[in-house]
Design a protein around this motif. Structure first.
Motif, PDB file in Angstrom:
ATOM      1  N   LEU A  15     -45.303  15.920  32.867  1.00  0.00           N
ATOM      2  CA  LEU A  15     -45.070  17.291  33.338  1.00  0.00           C
ATOM      3  C   LEU A  15     -44.945  18.251  32.148  1.00  0.00           C
ATOM      4  N   ASN A  16     -44.165  17.816  31.140  1.00  0.00           N
ATOM      5  CA  ASN A  16     -43.978  18.678  29.968  1.00  0.00           C
ATOM      6  C   ASN A  16     -45.302  18.961  29.274  1.00  0.00           C
ATOM      7  N   ALA A  19     -47.198  21.477  31.472  1.00  0.00           N
ATOM      8  CA  ALA A  19     -46.534  22.783  31.413  1.00  0.00           C
ATOM      9  C   ALA A  19     -46.701  23.390  30.020  1.00  0.00           C
ATOM     10  N   LEU A  23     -48.270  27.000  29.403  1.00  0.00           N
ATOM     11  CA  LEU A  23     -47.460  28.041  28.751  1.00  0.00           C
ATOM     12  C   LEU A  23     -48.060  28.424  27.393  1.00  0.00           C
ATOM     13  N   HIS A  96     -41.942  29.150  33.762  1.00  0.00           N
ATOM     14  CA  HIS A  96     -42.184  27.840  34.358  1.00  0.00           C
ATOM     15  C   HIS A  96     -40.847  27.313  34.838  1.00  0.00           C
ATOM     16  N   TYR A 110     -42.211  22.475  40.945  1.00  0.00           N
ATOM     17  CA  TYR A 110     -42.348  23.253  39.714  1.00  0.00           C
ATOM     18  C   TYR A 110     -43.536  24.179  39.818  1.00  0.00           C
ATOM     19  N   GLN A 111     -43.369  25.382  39.306  1.00  0.00           N
ATOM     20  CA  GLN A 111     -44.548  26.221  39.157  1.00  0.00           C
ATOM     21  C   GLN A 111     -44.482  27.042  37.884  1.00  0.00           C
ATOM     22  N   ALA A 112     -45.649  27.199  37.270  1.00  0.00           N
ATOM     23  CA  ALA A 112     -45.784  28.086  36.126  1.00  0.00           C
ATOM     24  C   ALA A 112     -46.494  29.317  36.638  1.00  0.00           C
ATOM     25  N   THR A 367     -47.627  22.898  38.637  1.00  0.00           N
ATOM     26  CA  THR A 367     -47.798  21.965  37.515  1.00  0.00           C
ATOM     27  C   THR A 367     -47.715  20.493  37.923  1.00  0.00           C
TER      28      THR A 367
END
Lengths: 376, 235
Positions: A15-16, A19, A23, A96, A110-112, A367
């Motif tokens: 996930l990181n 994201a 980002l 995010h 999660y959303q960015a 994400t």
């Protein structure tokens, strides 16, 4: 995925990474990251979101009795921050984090997202947001995707151009995305029909404009000390005046209803769909030129972004059930499902206290879905 | 065998009507000594344990599976269990406790008589006043479902504990959703019912909780009791 997952090191890492890539693109393109609070006052969302979001918002009351909610989206707090901080426009903001919406077996995701606020050139804003979203998805490792595009402005323009009783224009524009309900509404308008309020209009029929106001006031006075609710007498007078001007027993022309129905059925590869609409709306071609040209311009821009035209579908009734969208709307789809969506919401900032006409367009990228989509 | 619990209203007009209904069906209740009138047994039906609760408590107990059978207003049951299927089965309307759940607006809104009008008003109100039109009600769930069906989304529910019909006059809401039997109270408060604003025609109803624990013996005991009211259990 289980309903209430605990992410282990592997999932967190994946996930990181996604994201971080998204980002990274936002940052490179000049978008400043914000971190809105998860716990928000409920009212601001209740007053602005559509029923679909409101129904799914987790609301709670704190010990002092204040109504709070877990943020159902990050767009509203982000826009609110921009208005309250008094920052300059255009502003480019992003985030995010978790959003919370009730769904069977789930409640958070999660959303960015990125928001481009106050850029007066709407066409430039549309292109910037599409290209930003596409670049972010690609940076995160998603190379293959399809798109759906639409424009709520096209339908609004069509309704204004057609011979529709003035009192019904808003009703049609508000409900066009409710399939089933909308068709029934259209049929009712074609059939005409009377009711209590119609009798009030009939009583006013034939009066000159200058005599309308006192006649309506008399109708209200006849109800004695009945409350007005929060409405003013002027609002009631204004609405009845419009209805009276439409004449007794207004009806929607069957041809007009047919054109609206046919318009909403248009769906297909971008260029061909626009051509269908051009043919379909020939009787009001002059009014449709501008919004159709704007849509064609966006399709050209997408080609320039390396998204093949056959992967872009234009859907006339596509409006996103969020209620604050006002114009161009888009979604990106991977095989696993929708991974990103966004659109123009030109009235939200004003409702939060920004100067009249402050534009806004944004996107949100799911994400977690992106992590899954990359794995396929 | 675990007893089958039947919940009936503990006070008010509905209790009197339920008592009369039991008498007519030839079903006699016997108070349990020391239970302060909140528990009873049924003569000839040893497997049934009667609990006297408030009407709304009966509805939420049926929805939550805390009682097996109950008699209360259909309006309250539907409010407590919005998606009825799988939670509560309505066995039999009992022919009393009639009440309509309706949408009512100020009579001075001479331009409003249908839900479609109300939809227009809600949108105009949100645009003009920068806030949502308020609907006072204790029927939050019924209101949400009915308004969604009518295509209305620009509104806000103000939960009301009582005297809902006074909310527009008090200035705490613009319109209401409430029960009415004759419409007289609404009229006295300067309100009118929308032409297509009847959400539910309710009456006292014998209902079965599908969320409660049931076994074969309990079903047999329940079937025998509800049979006295001319009802059968769903298979």
């Amino acid at each position: 995925m289980p309903a209430f997952p605990t992410y282990g090191p592997e999932e967190i890492g994946a996930l990181n990474k996604v994201a971080g890539a998204v980002l990274g693109v936002f940052d490179k393109r000049g978008y400043t990251r914000l971190e809105p609070a998860i716990l928000q006052p409920a009212q601001i969302f209740v007053d602005r979101s559509g029923e679909e979001i409101r129904r799914r918002t987790f609301e709670l009351t704190d010990p002092s009795g204040r109504e709070l909610c877990l943020r159902p989206d990050l767009t509203i707090p982000t826009c609110k921050w921009q208005v309250e901080s008094g920052g300059a426009y255009p502003a480019r903001l992003c985030y995010h984090g978790l959003a919370f919406r009730h769904a069977p077996g789930a409640g958070e995701f999660y959303q960015a997202g990125a928001e481009l606020l106050g850029l007066a050139d709407r066409a430039a804003g549309d292109v910037e947001m599409m290209s930003l979203t596409a670049e972010a998805l690609r940076a995160a490792g998603l190379t293959e995707f399809d798109m759906i595009v639409g424009d709520l402005g096209l339908f609004a323009t069509l309704v204004d151009a057609l011979d529709v009783p003035a009192q019904w224009r808003g009703r049609l524009k508000r409900n066009f995305w409710r399939s089933g309900y909308f068709e029934a509404l259209l049929a009712r308008m074609v059939a005409g029909g009377t009711n209590e309020a119609q009798r009030a209009v009939d009583a006013l029929h034939g009066l000159k404009l200058m005599d309308l106001k006192p006649a309506i006031e008399a109708l209200i006075d006849k109800e004695g000390d009945a409350p007005l609710g929060g409405r003013t007498r002027e609002e009631i007078v204004e609405r009845l005046t419009i209805q009276a001007s439409d004449g007794a027993a207004p009806r929607l022309d069957a041809d007009v209803a047919e054109m609206i129905t046919a318009f909403l059925k248009v769906s297909g590869p971008g260029e061909a769909a626009l051509e269908d609409i051009r043919t379909l709306t020939k009787p009001v071609a002059a009014k449709m030129v501008k919004p159709l040209a704007a849509m064609a311009e966006r399709l050209r821009a997408l080609k320039g972004l390396g998204i093949p035209p056959e992967r872009i579908r234009f859907v006339a009734h596509f409006g996103r059930n969020l209620e604050y969208y006002t114009g161009f709307v888009f979604e990106f789809w991977a095989r696993a499902g929708e991974v990103a969506g966004g659109g123009r919401y030109d009235t939200l900032l004003e409702s939060l206290g920004a100067p009249r006409g402050t534009t806004a367009i944004g996107c949100a990228i799911r994400t977690e879905r992106l992590v899954k989509a990359r794995g396929l | 065998m675990e007893p089958v619990t039947l919940a009936i209203p503990s006070k008010g007009r509905l209790k009197e009507q339920v008592d009369a209904c039991f008498a007519k069906a030839g079903v006699a209740l016997k108070q349990i000594a020391g239970a302060r009138g909140y528990r009873a047994t049924v003569e000839g039906h040893p497997g049934i344990d009667v609990m006297l609760l408030s009407s709304s408590e009966i509805a939420s107990s049926l929805a939550g599976g805390d009682v097996h059978l109950g008699i209360t207003g259909e309006d309250l049951i539907r409010e407590a269990a919005p998606e009825l299927e799988g939670r509560v089965a309505l066995l039999k309307p009992l022919g009393f406790g009639y009440a309509d759940v309706v949408v009512a607006v100020p009579r001075s809104w001479v331009d409003v008589s249908t839900m479609a009008d109300l939809d227009d008003i809600c949108a105009a109100y949100a645009h003009k006043h920068r806030k949502r039109l308020r609907i006072a009600t204790k029927y939050t769930q019924l209101t949400r479902a009915f308004f969604a069906h009518a295509g209305i989304s620009d509104y806000r529910i103000v939960p009301s504990a009582g005297a809902t019909e006074g909310a527009p006059t008090a200035g705490t809401a613009e319109a209401i959703v409430d029960i009415t039997t004759t419409g007289a109270t609404l009229k006295a408060n300067g309100l009118k019912i929308l032409d297509d604003g009847v959400i539910l025609k309710s009456q006292a109803t014998l209902a079965m909780s599908l969320a409660a624990e049931w076994d074969t013996d309990m079903r047999a005991a329940a079937a025998a009791l509800v049979g006295r009211f001319g009802a059968t259990l769903p298979s």
